[in-house]
Design an enzyme around this catalytic site. Structure first.
Site, mmCIF file in Angstrom:
data_model
loop_
_atom_site.group_PDB
_atom_site.id
_atom_site.type_symbol
_atom_site.label_atom_id
_atom_site.label_comp_id
_atom_site.label_asym_id
_atom_site.label_seq_id
_atom_site.Cartn_x
_atom_site.Cartn_y
_atom_site.Cartn_z
ATOM 1 N N CYS A 383 0.853 -1.194 0.000
ATOM 2 C CA CYS A 383 0.000 0.000 0.000
ATOM 3 C C CYS A 383 0.884 1.237 0.000
ATOM 4 C CB CYS A 383 -0.898 -0.032 1.239
ATOM 5 S SG CYS A 383 -1.656 1.538 1.694
ATOM 6 N N CYS A 386 0.541 3.357 3.187
ATOM 7 C CA CYS A 386 1.095 2.628 4.329
ATOM 8 C C CYS A 386 2.620 2.593 4.256
ATOM 9 C CB CYS A 386 0.557 1.206 4.375
ATOM 10 S SG CYS A 386 -1.239 1.063 4.294
#
Length: 486
Positions: A383, A386
């Site tokens: 991600c 992230c």
């Protein structure tokens, strides 16, 4: 004959602890069921202290490896949070640079790392014209060229001997406005996310430490002042078979993991309404049912504050060159002054008790290698958002560790220029994430108070019921593996 745990066994025990489990003791999480009676209520019904002081140097609270207590952090966190919240909105601290090579480097540990296709995983850059010229890649790449001789290079990044992480080489890069990409729920979860965290926890398997250093002639590398010995006892793992530095690593990683979990739960997307808001059930499942996870955020906060206190002379004299706006500079310095004052009062951590003895240098190098590997594991996060926040926060913690364990007072003078701008930005944003996590816990406690007794009782009952059989089954098979390895 006393059994000496293997490195692999100790790794497994720490992974159990990472999920809030221990393997012995009458009051263990695994004695009957995962969640002990009254545990969730203890977390959510706790009233944070509003007045406390660290005036004396005795260890008055149970925050391991520190000389301060939970009450002091709680009593100062509102002030700390408010000033950090203002600081990270200033131009200097809100823009973070990361090169495409650094942010999208391939995972070095496994090939099939999944990517997140959810909209919440995406991040957007800001145009370089919004960045003061002094901070742009071209200008930063020309700073202190002599230091390049001491770098250990990898494609797009490097580390110096004093670094606990890999750093971007600043020769090129995109800029991100951190205020526009908050750390929150993105939908990135499942096996890919779990594999990243498992790899990070497995990095606390210190082979040299366990097999060689503990049997050294000089035991001083684990010697502590009397006031700090007792709280360092870890349930479930023989304290004689591990070193203080390894426990430091575990506490840092566990606190970081918990803080990230709290942000995800606090900024949760309701799939039905499309609205963002706190998810109490998420917080209970991930944190409140495992209080030992929460306590490591307090530990990380003190560790970061101690680094800020040591770095105060540099922070107070740094050229923030916000945007050519004198008022911006004044506000930045005002917020920093208040934060460093809190850090000097609350950051009671004695770094001198670590990395001591005849093998101190070997142990320190091993610790740095492990933490550098953690920053490389961030390349395996699928991600984008992230991964960016993972890199920021691991860099922030690594910078604090460098300040505490690698740089002496002379090196921390305003004239030394040993820290990149990105390291300072990462460190202060990471401290903000920890403080914001503690602030978010207060919000969850307010939500809990608003529940009627039948709702809260049902939540606790469901958590306890769902946890017990799952853990009991998993424990049975895994403990047999551990025993067989001894």
């Amino acid at each position: 004959m006393k059994l000496i745990p293997t490195c692999r066994t100790l790794r497994y025990l720490y992974i159990l602890q990472a999920f809030g489990w221990t393997v012995n003791g009458a009051d263990s999480f695994l004695s009957d069921k995962l969640v002990r009676k009254g545990q969730v209520q203890n977390v959510l019904e706790h009233e944070p202290a509003r007045q406390a002081s660290c005036e004396n140097s005795k260890l008055t609270g149970p925050i391991e490896m520190t000389m301060c207590d939970y009450e002091t952090i709680e009593s100062r966190n509102d002030e700390l949070y408010n000033n950090l919240s203002d600081l990270v909105k200033t131009p200097f601290f809100r823009y973070f640079q990361a090169s495409p090579v650094d942010l999208y480097r391939e995972c070095p540990f496994w090939d099939d790392w999944g990517s997140c296709a959810n909209e919440g995983c995406a991040i957007t850059t800001v145009d370089e014209s919004q960045i003061p010229e002094k901070w742009r890649a071209k200008a930063l790449s020309e700073v202190d060229p002599a230091s390049r001789d001491s770098r250990h290079q990898l494609p797009g990044c490097y580390y110096r001997d004093s670094d606990f992480c890999f750093l971007d080489d600043n020769t090129e890069g995109d800029y991100y406005d951190l205020q526009l990409i908050p750390e929150r729920y993105t939908g990135y979860q499942g096996q890919d996310a779990r594999r990243v965290w498992r790899a990070i926890y497995e990095e606390n398997c210190f082979g040299l430490t366990e097999l060689n250093l503990m049997s050294a002639k000089s035991p001083s590398l684990v010697s502590l002042p009397d006031t700090m010995i007792e709280p360092l006892h870890e349930d479930g793992v023989d304290s004689d078979s591990q070193c203080l530095e390894k426990r430091l690593y575990y506490k840092i990683i566990s606190g970081l993991h918990t803080s990230i979990s709290i942000h995800i739960c606090h900024e949760w997307l309701n799939q039905t309404t499309g609205e963002w808001g706190p998810n109490l059930q998420c917080f209970i499942d991930r944190v409140a049912s495992h209080p030992e996870r929460l306590k490591y955020i307090y530990f990380d906060t003190i560790l970061m504050l101690r680094a800020v206190a040591r770095l105060a002379p540099v922070l107070e004299q740094y050229d923030y060159c916000s945007s050519g706006n004198k008022l911006d500079d004044e506000h930045t310095l005002d917020y920093l002054s208040k934060i460093t004052d809190i850090a000097k009062d609350v950051g009671r951590f004695d770094e001198s008790v670590l990395f001591r003895g005849e093998n101190a240098n070997v142990l320190r190098e091993e610790f740095k290698t492990h933490f550098r590997n953690v920053t490389r594991i961030m390349d395996c996060v699928g991600c984008d958002k992230c991964r960016l926040w993972g890199k920021i926060q691991t860099t922030g913690v690594a910078t604090a560790l460098k300040v505490l364990f690698e740089l002496d007072d002379k090196a921390l003078s305003p004239q030394s220029h040993l820290l990149q701008r990105s390291e300072i930005v990462a460190m202060m944003n990471t401290l903000y994430r920890f403080s914001e996590s503690l602030k978010a816990v207060d919000d969850f406690r307010k939500m809990w108070k608003e529940l009627d007794s039948s709702e809260s009782s049902k939540i606790v009952e469901d958590v306890e019921k769902s946890a017990a059989p799952k853990v009991s089954h998993r424990l049975g098979s895994n403990v047999r593996k551990v025993v067989n390895e001894l």
